[in-house]
Design a protein around this motif. Structure first.
Motif, PDB file in Angstrom:
ATOM      1  N   MET A  89       0.897  -1.205   0.033  1.00 44.17           N
ATOM      2  CA  MET A  89       0.044  -0.058   0.143  1.00 44.17           C
ATOM      3  C   MET A  89       0.919   1.221  -0.006  1.00 44.17           C
ATOM      4  O   MET A  89       0.234   2.451  -0.022  1.00 44.17           O
ATOM      5  N   LYS A  90       2.160   1.061  -0.052  1.00 47.23           N
ATOM      6  CA  LYS A  90       3.140   2.357   0.011  1.00 47.23           C
ATOM      7  C   LYS A  90       2.861   3.274  -1.195  1.00 47.23           C
ATOM      8  O   LYS A  90       2.699   4.397  -1.115  1.00 47.23           O
ATOM      9  N   PRO A  91       2.445   2.691  -2.458  1.00 44.99           N
ATOM     10  CA  PRO A  91       1.849   3.881  -3.494  1.00 44.99           C
ATOM     11  C   PRO A  91       0.835   4.696  -3.126  1.00 44.99           C
ATOM     12  O   PRO A  91       0.744   5.594  -3.451  1.00 44.99           O
ATOM     13  N   VAL A  92      -0.359   3.966  -2.489  1.00 44.05           N
ATOM     14  CA  VAL A  92      -1.390   4.549  -2.246  1.00 44.05           C
ATOM     15  C   VAL A  92      -0.877   5.748  -1.143  1.00 44.05           C
ATOM     16  O   VAL A  92      -1.616   6.857  -0.944  1.00 44.05           O
ATOM     17  N   LEU A  93      -0.290   5.433  -0.008  1.00 43.36           N
ATOM     18  CA  LEU A  93       0.253   6.259   0.743  1.00 43.36           C
ATOM     19  C   LEU A  93       1.034   7.332   0.313  1.00 43.36           C
ATOM     20  O   LEU A  93       0.760   8.646   0.705  1.00 43.36           O
ATOM     21  N   GLU A  94       1.953   7.112  -0.749  1.00 43.54           N
ATOM     22  CA  GLU A  94       2.799   8.034  -1.176  1.00 43.54           C
ATOM     23  C   GLU A  94       1.843   9.261  -1.957  1.00 43.54           C
ATOM     24  O   GLU A  94       2.163  10.304  -1.960  1.00 43.54           O
ATOM     25  N   LYS A  95       0.926   8.621  -2.769  1.00 38.28           N
ATOM     26  CA  LYS A  95       0.034   9.598  -3.454  1.00 38.28           C
ATOM     27  C   LYS A  95      -0.637  10.361  -2.856  1.00 38.28           C
ATOM     28  O   LYS A  95      -1.049  11.600  -3.211  1.00 38.28           O
ATOM     29  N   SER A  96      -1.216  10.074  -1.348  1.00 38.06           N
ATOM     30  CA  SER A  96      -1.764  11.037  -0.489  1.00 38.06           C
ATOM     31  C   SER A  96      -0.574  11.779   0.449  1.00 38.06           C
ATOM     32  O   SER A  96      -1.077  12.467   1.089  1.00 38.06           O
ATOM     33  N   GLY A  97       0.354  11.556   0.087  1.00 40.25           N
ATOM     34  CA  GLY A  97       1.306  12.321   0.817  1.00 40.25           C
ATOM     35  C   GLY A  97       2.030  11.865   2.118  1.00 40.25           C
ATOM     36  O   GLY A  97       2.507  12.514   3.228  1.00 40.25           O
ATOM     37  N   PHE A  98       2.046  10.442   2.330  1.00 42.39           N
ATOM     38  CA  PHE A  98       2.414   9.882   3.512  1.00 42.39           C
ATOM     39  C   PHE A  98       3.633   8.880   3.080  1.00 42.39           C
ATOM     40  O   PHE A  98       3.619   8.431   2.154  1.00 42.39           O
ATOM     41  N   ILE A  99       4.593   8.627   4.111  1.00 37.38           N
ATOM     42  CA  ILE A  99       5.465   7.756   4.160  1.00 37.38           C
ATOM     43  C   ILE A  99       5.530   6.711   5.587  1.00 37.38           C
ATOM     44  O   ILE A  99       4.922   7.242   6.435  1.00 37.38           O
ATOM     45  N   VAL A 100       6.009   5.371   5.437  1.00 37.56           N
ATOM     46  CA  VAL A 100       6.099   4.879   6.405  1.00 37.56           C
ATOM     47  C   VAL A 100       7.527   5.013   7.013  1.00 37.56           C
ATOM     48  O   VAL A 100       8.488   4.650   6.326  1.00 37.56           O
ATOM     49  N   GLY A 101       7.641   5.882   7.959  1.00 34.54           N
ATOM     50  CA  GLY A 101       9.199   6.387   8.503  1.00 34.54           C
ATOM     51  C   GLY A 101       9.790   5.206   9.277  1.00 34.54           C
ATOM     52  O   GLY A 101      10.919   5.322   9.710  1.00 34.54           O
ATOM     53  N   ASP A 102       8.963   4.302   9.962  1.00 30.27           N
ATOM     54  CA  ASP A 102       9.482   3.292  11.047  1.00 30.27           C
ATOM     55  C   ASP A 102       8.548   2.352  11.135  1.00 30.27           C
ATOM     56  O   ASP A 102       7.465   2.444  11.023  1.00 30.27           O
ATOM     57  N   MET A 103       9.146   1.466  11.466  1.00 25.96           N
ATOM     58  CA  MET A 103       8.296   0.016  12.019  1.00 25.96           C
ATOM     59  C   MET A 103       8.862  -0.550  13.318  1.00 25.96           C
ATOM     60  O   MET A 103      10.209  -0.442  13.574  1.00 25.96           O
ATOM     61  N   VAL A 104       8.037  -1.053  14.131  1.00 22.08           N
ATOM     62  CA  VAL A 104       8.477  -1.482  15.689  1.00 22.08           C
ATOM     63  C   VAL A 104       8.021  -2.809  15.930  1.00 22.08           C
ATOM     64  O   VAL A 104       6.754  -2.804  15.622  1.00 22.08           O
ATOM     65  N   ILE A 105       8.743  -4.033  16.012  1.00 18.65           N
ATOM     66  CA  ILE A 105       8.201  -5.125  16.177  1.00 18.65           C
ATOM     67  C   ILE A 105       8.052  -5.520  17.760  1.00 18.65           C
ATOM     68  O   ILE A 105       9.320  -5.448  18.301  1.00 18.65           O
ATOM     69  N   THR A 106       6.884  -5.856  18.492  1.00 21.48           N
ATOM     70  CA  THR A 106       7.186  -6.400  19.879  1.00 21.48           C
ATOM     71  C   THR A 106       7.044  -7.871  19.781  1.00 21.48           C
ATOM     72  O   THR A 106       5.879  -8.384  19.510  1.00 21.48           O
ATOM     73  N   MET A 107       7.763  -8.260  20.480  1.00 23.39           N
ATOM     74  CA  MET A 107       7.845  -9.821  20.639  1.00 23.39           C
ATOM     75  C   MET A 107       7.221 -10.037  21.905  1.00 23.39           C
ATOM     76  O   MET A 107       8.232 -10.089  22.840  1.00 23.39           O
ATOM     77  N   SER A 108       5.948 -10.283  21.923  1.00 24.56           N
ATOM     78  CA  SER A 108       5.233 -10.522  23.355  1.00 24.56           C
ATOM     79  C   SER A 108       3.966 -11.437  22.773  1.00 24.56           C
ATOM     80  O   SER A 108       3.930 -11.864  21.750  1.00 24.56           O
ATOM     81  N   ILE A 109       3.571 -11.653  24.125  1.00 25.00           N
ATOM     82  CA  ILE A 109       2.147 -12.692  23.509  1.00 25.00           C
ATOM     83  C   ILE A 109       0.982 -11.835  23.909  1.00 25.00           C
ATOM     84  O   ILE A 109       0.712 -11.215  25.176  1.00 25.00           O
ATOM     85  N   PRO A 110       0.280 -11.116  23.090  1.00 24.81           N
ATOM     86  CA  PRO A 110       0.338 -11.461  21.660  1.00 24.81           C
ATOM     87  C   PRO A 110       1.437 -10.495  20.868  1.00 24.81           C
ATOM     88  O   PRO A 110       1.703  -9.472  21.503  1.00 24.81           O
ATOM     89  N   PRO A 111       2.036 -10.996  20.078  1.00 24.32           N
ATOM     90  CA  PRO A 111       2.868 -10.080  19.398  1.00 24.32           C
ATOM     91  C   PRO A 111       2.390  -8.922  18.640  1.00 24.32           C
ATOM     92  O   PRO A 111       1.084  -8.990  18.362  1.00 24.32           O
ATOM     93  N   ALA A 112       3.085  -7.835  18.258  1.00 23.82           N
ATOM     94  CA  ALA A 112       2.549  -6.678  17.538  1.00 23.82           C
ATOM     95  C   ALA A 112       3.310  -6.126  16.714  1.00 23.82           C
ATOM     96  O   ALA A 112       4.666  -6.223  16.951  1.00 23.82           O
ATOM     97  N   VAL A 113       3.015  -5.398  15.715  1.00 20.14           N
ATOM     98  CA  VAL A 113       3.597  -4.681  14.830  1.00 20.14           C
ATOM     99  C   VAL A 113       3.250  -3.269  14.815  1.00 20.14           C
ATOM    100  O   VAL A 113       1.956  -3.101  14.738  1.00 20.14           O
ATOM    101  N   LYS A 114       4.101  -2.127  15.006  1.00 23.50           N
ATOM    102  CA  LYS A 114       3.716  -0.702  15.197  1.00 23.50           C
ATOM    103  C   LYS A 114       4.372  -0.238  13.817  1.00 23.50           C
ATOM    104  O   LYS A 114       5.669  -0.456  13.651  1.00 23.50           O
TER     105      LYS A 114
END
Length: 154
Positions: free
Chosen positions: A52-77
């Motif tokens: 979905m990066k092309p859709v975000l970029e067309k709207s003026g957004f970028i994914v600047g960072d990702m955070v992975i949380t190794m827990s139960i339940p796991p999470a991605v930010k």
């Protein structure tokens, strides 16, 4: 037989080494299962976010960072930032379009919800800097308000 003697007798019958070994095995098994789930969640989220990066970029957004949380339940930010290069308004995006997956719809709705606060924070001297979307249960949206006086905007 006194109380102390009874405790010694009871504890001497316990297989402490065996219990510790079983606990270690259970922990290793849980760790392996958690790592597998984290890897699967991370891979799936990366695929969906990258597609979905092309859709975000067309709207003026970028994914600047990702955070992975190794827990139960796991999470991605994911941390989404606005750029100055938008060709399409975020408001024009149909978050319920069939072209988007459930995760992608959640991301787009979260962005719309966050940026709908612009008119609230602007009179107080802030702009929406970054939006963190945490893919966990329940999903969370964190909005970073940056001062207009910040060096980032000077």
């Amino acid at each position: 037989m006194g109380l102390l003697d009874k405790v010694k007798e009871k504890t001497s019958n316990l297989d402490v080494a065996g219990q510790v070994s079983k606990a270690k095995e259970a922990t290793a098994s849980l760790t392996d299962a958690t790592n597998s789930k984290v890897r699967d969640l991370c891979n799936q989220t990366l695929l969906e976010v990258n597609s979905m990066k092309p859709v975000l970029e067309k709207s003026g957004f970028i994914v600047g960072d990702m955070v992975i949380t190794m827990s139960i339940p796991p999470a991605v930010k994911i941390v989404v930032e606005q750029t100055s290069k938008g060709e399409q308004s975020l408001e024009d995006l149909d978050c319920d379009a069939d072209e988007f997956t459930g995760t992608q719809k959640t991301i787009l709705r979260g962005l719309k919800q966050a940026y709908s606060m612009n008119d609230l924070v602007d009179p107080h001297g802030y702009v929406i800097g970054q939006v963190e979307m945490e893919m966990t249960f329940p999903p969370k949206v964190h909005v970073h308000l940056n001062s207009k006086d910040s060096r980032a905007f000077g």
